[in-house]
Design a protein around this motif. Sequence first.
Motif, PDB file in Angstrom:
ATOM      1  N   SER A  47       0.830  -1.205   0.000  1.00 53.89           N
ATOM      2  CA  SER A  47       0.000   0.000   0.000  1.00 53.89           C
ATOM      3  C   SER A  47       0.868   1.260   0.000  1.00 53.89           C
ATOM      4  CB  SER A  47      -0.913   0.002   1.224  1.00 53.89           C
ATOM      5  OG  SER A  47      -0.154   0.191   2.401  1.00 53.89           O
ATOM      6  N   TRP A  48       0.280   2.343  -0.496  1.00 54.81           N
ATOM      7  CA  TRP A  48       0.987   3.627  -0.506  1.00 54.81           C
ATOM      8  C   TRP A  48       1.222   4.129   0.912  1.00 54.81           C
ATOM      9  CZ3 TRP A  48       3.921   5.707  -3.878  1.00 54.81           C
ATOM     10  CH2 TRP A  48       3.741   5.430  -5.224  1.00 54.81           C
ATOM     11  N   SER A  49       0.295   3.866   1.818  1.00 54.46           N
ATOM     12  CA  SER A  49       0.484   4.334   3.199  1.00 54.46           C
ATOM     13  C   SER A  49       1.723   3.689   3.820  1.00 54.46           C
ATOM     14  CB  SER A  49      -0.760   4.064   4.040  1.00 54.46           C
ATOM     15  OG  SER A  49      -1.081   2.697   4.029  1.00 54.46           O
ATOM     16  N   PHE A  50       1.958   2.409   3.540  1.00 54.04           N
ATOM     17  CA  PHE A  50       3.154   1.755   4.061  1.00 54.04           C
ATOM     18  C   PHE A  50       4.419   2.371   3.465  1.00 54.04           C
ATOM     19  CE2 PHE A  50       6.514  -1.424   3.719  1.00 54.04           C
ATOM     20  CZ  PHE A  50       6.664  -1.784   5.040  1.00 54.04           C
ATOM     21  N   ILE A  51       4.415   2.612   2.165  1.00 58.14           N
ATOM     22  CA  ILE A  51       5.597   3.185   1.505  1.00 58.14           C
ATOM     23  C   ILE A  51       5.893   4.573   2.070  1.00 58.14           C
ATOM     24  CG2 ILE A  51       6.474   4.058  -0.700  1.00 58.14           C
ATOM     25  CD1 ILE A  51       4.984   1.682  -2.019  1.00 58.14           C
ATOM     26  N   ILE A  52       4.850   5.366   2.240  1.00 61.53           N
ATOM     27  CA  ILE A  52       5.046   6.718   2.787  1.00 61.53           C
ATOM     28  C   ILE A  52       5.534   6.637   4.226  1.00 61.53           C
ATOM     29  CG2 ILE A  52       3.814   8.826   3.473  1.00 61.53           C
ATOM     30  CD1 ILE A  52       2.050   8.348   0.933  1.00 61.53           C
ATOM     31  N   TYR A  53       4.898   5.811   5.055  1.00 59.58           N
ATOM     32  CA  TYR A  53       5.298   5.656   6.459  1.00 59.58           C
ATOM     33  C   TYR A  53       6.746   5.163   6.549  1.00 59.58           C
ATOM     34  CZ  TYR A  53       5.544   3.695  11.158  1.00 59.58           C
ATOM     35  OH  TYR A  53       5.931   3.387  12.421  1.00 59.58           O
ATOM     36  N   GLN A  54       7.098   4.161   5.764  1.00 63.89           N
ATOM     37  CA  GLN A  54       8.459   3.631   5.805  1.00 63.89           C
ATOM     38  C   GLN A  54       9.464   4.689   5.340  1.00 63.89           C
ATOM     39  OE1 GLN A  54       9.251   0.172   3.406  1.00 63.89           O
ATOM     40  NE2 GLN A  54      11.048  -0.342   4.609  1.00 63.89           N
ATOM     41  N   SER A  55       9.123   5.450   4.307  1.00 60.58           N
ATOM     42  CA  SER A  55      10.028   6.504   3.828  1.00 60.58           C
ATOM     43  C   SER A  55      10.257   7.554   4.906  1.00 60.58           C
ATOM     44  CB  SER A  55       9.448   7.164   2.572  1.00 60.58           C
ATOM     45  OG  SER A  55       9.336   6.210   1.544  1.00 60.58           O
ATOM     46  N   ILE A  56       9.195   7.927   5.607  1.00 61.81           N
ATOM     47  CA  ILE A  56       9.322   8.901   6.703  1.00 61.81           C
ATOM     48  C   ILE A  56      10.215   8.337   7.802  1.00 61.81           C
ATOM     49  CG2 ILE A  56       8.040  10.043   8.569  1.00 61.81           C
ATOM     50  CD1 ILE A  56       5.717  10.340   6.529  1.00 61.81           C
ATOM     51  N   MET A  57      10.023   7.077   8.165  1.00 55.69           N
ATOM     52  CA  MET A  57      10.849   6.450   9.213  1.00 55.69           C
ATOM     53  C   MET A  57      12.327   6.391   8.800  1.00 55.69           C
ATOM     54  SD  MET A  57       8.856   5.954  11.696  1.00 55.69           S
ATOM     55  CE  MET A  57       9.948   5.041  12.730  1.00 55.69           C
ATOM     56  N   ILE A  58      12.596   6.106   7.550  1.00 56.39           N
ATOM     57  CA  ILE A  58      13.988   6.046   7.074  1.00 56.39           C
ATOM     58  C   ILE A  58      14.628   7.423   7.129  1.00 56.39           C
ATOM     59  CG2 ILE A  58      15.412   5.667   5.005  1.00 56.39           C
ATOM     60  CD1 ILE A  58      13.513   3.307   4.333  1.00 56.39           C
ATOM     61  N   VAL A  59      13.886   8.446   6.698  1.00 55.90           N
ATOM     62  CA  VAL A  59      14.417   9.820   6.750  1.00 55.90           C
ATOM     63  C   VAL A  59      14.668  10.227   8.190  1.00 55.90           C
ATOM     64  CG1 VAL A  59      13.812  12.244   6.311  1.00 55.90           C
ATOM     65  CG2 VAL A  59      13.457  10.529   4.531  1.00 55.90           C
ATOM     66  N   ILE A  60      13.758   9.898   9.099  1.00 53.89           N
ATOM     67  CA  ILE A  60      13.964  10.221  10.527  1.00 53.89           C
ATOM     68  C   ILE A  60      15.188   9.483  11.061  1.00 53.89           C
ATOM     69  CG2 ILE A  60      12.990   9.893  12.843  1.00 53.89           C
ATOM     70  CD1 ILE A  60      10.230  10.502  11.586  1.00 53.89           C
ATOM     71  N   TRP A  61      15.296   8.182  10.756  1.00 54.43           N
ATOM     72  CA  TRP A  61      16.435   7.367  11.197  1.00 54.43           C
ATOM     73  C   TRP A  61      17.743   8.018  10.747  1.00 54.43           C
ATOM     74  CZ3 TRP A  61      16.446   1.896  12.854  1.00 54.43           C
ATOM     75  CH2 TRP A  61      17.706   1.316  12.878  1.00 54.43           C
ATOM     76  N   MET A  62      17.815   8.344   9.454  1.00 53.58           N
ATOM     77  CA  MET A  62      19.041   8.922   8.920  1.00 53.58           C
ATOM     78  C   MET A  62      19.289  10.318   9.499  1.00 53.58           C
ATOM     79  SD  MET A  62      18.557   7.521   4.987  1.00 53.58           S
ATOM     80  CE  MET A  62      19.562   8.757   4.273  1.00 53.58           C
ATOM     81  N   GLY A  63      18.228  11.092   9.645  1.00 53.55           N
ATOM     82  CA  GLY A  63      18.366  12.444  10.183  1.00 53.55           C
ATOM     83  C   GLY A  63      18.857  12.438  11.624  1.00 53.55           C
ATOM     84  N   VAL A  64      18.255  11.609  12.470  1.00 54.08           N
ATOM     85  CA  VAL A  64      18.658  11.530  13.890  1.00 54.08           C
ATOM     86  C   VAL A  64      20.096  11.052  13.999  1.00 54.08           C
ATOM     87  CG1 VAL A  64      18.243  10.289  16.052  1.00 54.08           C
ATOM     88  CG2 VAL A  64      16.320  11.278  14.794  1.00 54.08           C
TER      89      VAL A  64
END
Length: 164
Positions: A47-64
């Motif tokens: 689903s698109w919601s999973f892709i968007i949620y996972q992308s946000i989590m990856i960006v947060i992971w990398m950012g932190v």
Amino acid sequence: MSTVKIRGPAERYQHGGHIIKNINREYQDQITTGQRVADWLAKVVGSWSFIIYQSIMIVIWMGVNSYLVYMATNDASYFQSWDPYPFILLNLVLSFQAAYTGPVVMMSQNRQNEKDRLAAEHDYQINKKAEEEIKVIMEHLVHQDMIMSTIISRLEFLQQDGKR
């Protein structure tokens, strides 16, 4: 005046019962809990919601982690990053995710293919039955045409006989 009963093809036809069934319901009743979980997981991961949620989590992971590395270089007592660049732990997590979701999604797709094959077979059986019934109807129409032709011929004969 006697009535002659002429049996046509439709009267002799034996229907043999209904063959229509709900393939979706029958298939749902047969699948196991594990298969339901696999179908649910495939639905979520695809689903698109999973892709968007996972992308946000990856960006947060990398950012932190990037922020923690930057802060640790300026202040040695600052909290250390748990996954500094090039984000090896993130790669490992994503590899595990791909390793487990890939086969589960494939199992779900294989089950969908099996369900489609069952539906196609069911459609074929219905089409065969419909073809048989249409053939009987057409034969009965030909039979009725012959009877009508006989009736018209007799009426014409009676009309000609009455004029004499």
